[in-house]
Scaffold this motif. Structure first.
Motif, PDB file in Angstrom:
ATOM      1  N   HIS A  58      37.157  38.883  37.632  1.00 13.82           N
ATOM      2  CA  HIS A  58      37.030  40.164  36.936  1.00 13.82           C
ATOM      3  C   HIS A  58      35.801  40.832  37.524  1.00 13.82           C
ATOM      4  O   HIS A  58      34.712  40.250  37.521  1.00 13.82           O
ATOM      5  N   PHE A  59      35.959  42.028  38.074  1.00 16.98           N
ATOM      6  CA  PHE A  59      34.848  42.653  38.797  1.00 16.98           C
ATOM      7  C   PHE A  59      34.912  44.175  38.688  1.00 16.98           C
ATOM      8  O   PHE A  59      35.931  44.746  38.325  1.00 16.98           O
ATOM      9  N   THR A  60      33.793  44.806  39.028  1.00 21.52           N
ATOM     10  CA  THR A  60      33.698  46.260  39.019  1.00 21.52           C
ATOM     11  C   THR A  60      34.087  46.807  40.386  1.00 21.52           C
ATOM     12  O   THR A  60      34.159  46.060  41.362  1.00 21.52           O
ATOM     13  N   LYS A  61      34.284  48.129  40.465  1.00 22.72           N
ATOM     14  CA  LYS A  61      34.645  48.737  41.759  1.00 22.72           C
ATOM     15  C   LYS A  61      33.512  48.612  42.767  1.00 22.72           C
ATOM     16  O   LYS A  61      33.729  48.706  43.965  1.00 22.72           O
ATOM     17  N   GLU A  62      32.290  48.377  42.273  1.00 23.70           N
ATOM     18  CA  GLU A  62      31.151  48.163  43.174  1.00 23.70           C
ATOM     19  C   GLU A  62      31.079  46.726  43.671  1.00 23.70           C
ATOM     20  O   GLU A  62      30.250  46.402  44.513  1.00 23.70           O
ATOM     21  N   GLY A  63      31.931  45.874  43.139  1.00 26.33           N
ATOM     22  CA  GLY A  63      31.987  44.483  43.580  1.00 26.33           C
ATOM     23  C   GLY A  63      31.200  43.504  42.727  1.00 26.33           C
ATOM     24  O   GLY A  63      31.114  42.328  43.070  1.00 26.33           O
ATOM     25  N   THR A  64      30.633  43.955  41.624  1.00 29.70           N
ATOM     26  CA  THR A  64      29.904  43.060  40.729  1.00 29.70           C
ATOM     27  C   THR A  64      30.892  42.176  39.982  1.00 29.70           C
ATOM     28  O   THR A  64      31.783  42.686  39.294  1.00 29.70           O
ATOM     29  N   ILE A  65      30.737  40.869  40.127  1.00 27.71           N
ATOM     30  CA  ILE A  65      31.629  39.931  39.455  1.00 27.71           C
ATOM     31  C   ILE A  65      31.193  39.806  38.002  1.00 27.71           C
ATOM     32  O   ILE A  65      30.034  39.501  37.710  1.00 27.71           O
ATOM     33  N   LEU A  66      32.114  40.049  37.088  1.00 28.43           N
ATOM     34  CA  LEU A  66      31.838  39.963  35.653  1.00 28.43           C
ATOM     35  C   LEU A  66      32.165  38.573  35.117  1.00 28.43           C
ATOM     36  O   LEU A  66      31.513  38.095  34.200  1.00 28.43           O
ATOM     37  N   CYS A  67      33.174  37.927  35.684  1.00 26.83           N
ATOM     38  CA  CYS A  67      33.497  36.537  35.349  1.00 26.83           C
ATOM     39  C   CYS A  67      34.550  36.026  36.328  1.00 26.83           C
ATOM     40  O   CYS A  67      35.178  36.795  37.041  1.00 26.83           O
ATOM     41  N   GLY A  68      34.737  34.715  36.323  1.00 25.10           N
ATOM     42  CA  GLY A  68      35.714  34.099  37.213  1.00 25.10           C
ATOM     43  C   GLY A  68      35.131  33.793  38.574  1.00 25.10           C
ATOM     44  O   GLY A  68      33.937  33.933  38.808  1.00 25.10           O
ATOM     45  N   LYS A  69      35.995  33.389  39.465  1.00 27.30           N
ATOM     46  CA  LYS A  69      35.600  33.043  40.829  1.00 27.30           C
ATOM     47  C   LYS A  69      35.479  34.298  41.689  1.00 27.30           C
ATOM     48  O   LYS A  69      35.888  35.379  41.277  1.00 27.30           O
ATOM     49  N   ALA A  70      34.945  34.128  42.886  1.00 29.48           N
ATOM     50  CA  ALA A  70      34.833  35.250  43.829  1.00 29.48           C
ATOM     51  C   ALA A  70      36.232  35.773  44.148  1.00 29.48           C
ATOM     52  O   ALA A  70      37.151  34.983  44.380  1.00 29.48           O
ATOM     53  N   PRO A  71      36.409  37.094  44.138  1.00 27.05           N
ATOM     54  CA  PRO A  71      37.742  37.648  44.390  1.00 27.05           C
ATOM     55  C   PRO A  71      38.152  37.508  45.855  1.00 27.05           C
ATOM     56  O   PRO A  71      37.324  37.241  46.729  1.00 27.05           O
ATOM     57  N   THR A  72      39.422  37.734  46.088  1.00 33.35           N
ATOM     58  CA  THR A  72      39.948  37.726  47.444  1.00 33.35           C
ATOM     59  C   THR A  72      39.108  38.589  48.370  1.00 33.35           C
ATOM     60  O   THR A  72      38.578  39.623  47.958  1.00 33.35           O
ATOM     61  N   LYS A  73      39.019  38.178  49.616  1.00 34.14           N
ATOM     62  CA  LYS A  73      38.266  38.978  50.592  1.00 34.14           C
ATOM     63  C   LYS A  73      38.995  40.281  50.921  1.00 34.14           C
ATOM     64  O   LYS A  73      38.468  41.142  51.596  1.00 34.14           O
ATOM     65  N   GLU A  74      40.209  40.429  50.426  1.00 29.74           N
ATOM     66  CA  GLU A  74      40.999  41.639  50.643  1.00 29.74           C
ATOM     67  C   GLU A  74      40.704  42.734  49.614  1.00 29.74           C
ATOM     68  O   GLU A  74      41.391  43.757  49.573  1.00 29.74           O
ATOM     69  N   VAL A  75      39.680  42.534  48.769  1.00 32.01           N
ATOM     70  CA  VAL A  75      39.353  43.504  47.723  1.00 32.01           C
ATOM     71  C   VAL A  75      39.203  44.934  48.275  1.00 32.01           C
ATOM     72  O   VAL A  75      39.716  45.870  47.680  1.00 32.01           O
ATOM     73  N   PRO A  76      38.497  45.152  49.392  1.00 29.47           N
ATOM     74  CA  PRO A  76      38.378  46.543  49.879  1.00 29.47           C
ATOM     75  C   PRO A  76      39.745  47.201  50.108  1.00 29.47           C
ATOM     76  O   PRO A  76      39.923  48.379  49.795  1.00 29.47           O
ATOM     77  N   PHE A  77      40.709  46.451  50.612  1.00 29.20           N
ATOM     78  CA  PHE A  77      42.046  46.984  50.810  1.00 29.20           C
ATOM     79  C   PHE A  77      42.684  47.342  49.468  1.00 29.20           C
ATOM     80  O   PHE A  77      43.265  48.413  49.306  1.00 29.20           O
ATOM     81  N   HIS A  78      42.567  46.425  48.492  1.00 23.59           N
ATOM     82  CA  HIS A  78      43.142  46.673  47.171  1.00 23.59           C
ATOM     83  C   HIS A  78      42.509  47.920  46.525  1.00 23.59           C
ATOM     84  O   HIS A  78      43.215  48.760  45.975  1.00 23.59           O
TER      85      HIS A  78
END
Length: 82
Positions: A58-78
């Motif tokens: 769970h993260f913000t559009k700025e990439g700050t992780i709010l909880c959980g594991k690190a998101p996919t490295k494809e986040v910029p594409f998403h």
């Protein structure tokens, strides 16, 4: 819908895709834009066959992780797609 419910649905869809052979290993990523403007995404290197609610990032559009594991490295594409 609550974040917990969205995480649960993401896990259920991921498992369904895995069980039907539509994804293998750690291939594939999913994300969800929430009503509050934050995001959920499958974690980097995760398998849809063993994904758990607590793993979902769970993260913000700025990439700050709010909880959980690190998101996919494809986040910029998403994010660009949203």
């Amino acid at each position: 819908m609550e974040i917990r419910e969205m995480k649960q649905q993401l896990v259920e869809v991921a498992l369904s895709l895995y069980q039907r052979g539509l994804v293998v290993g750690s291939a594939g990523n999913m994300s969800v834009l929430l009503d509050d403007g934050t995001f959920l995404a499958t974690p980097t290197g995760s398998s849809f066959g063993s994904l758990r609610e607590g793993d979902v990032s769970h993260f913000t559009k700025e990439g700050t992780i709010l909880c959980g594991k690190a998101p996919t490295k494809e986040v910029p594409f998403h994010l660009a797609c949203y």
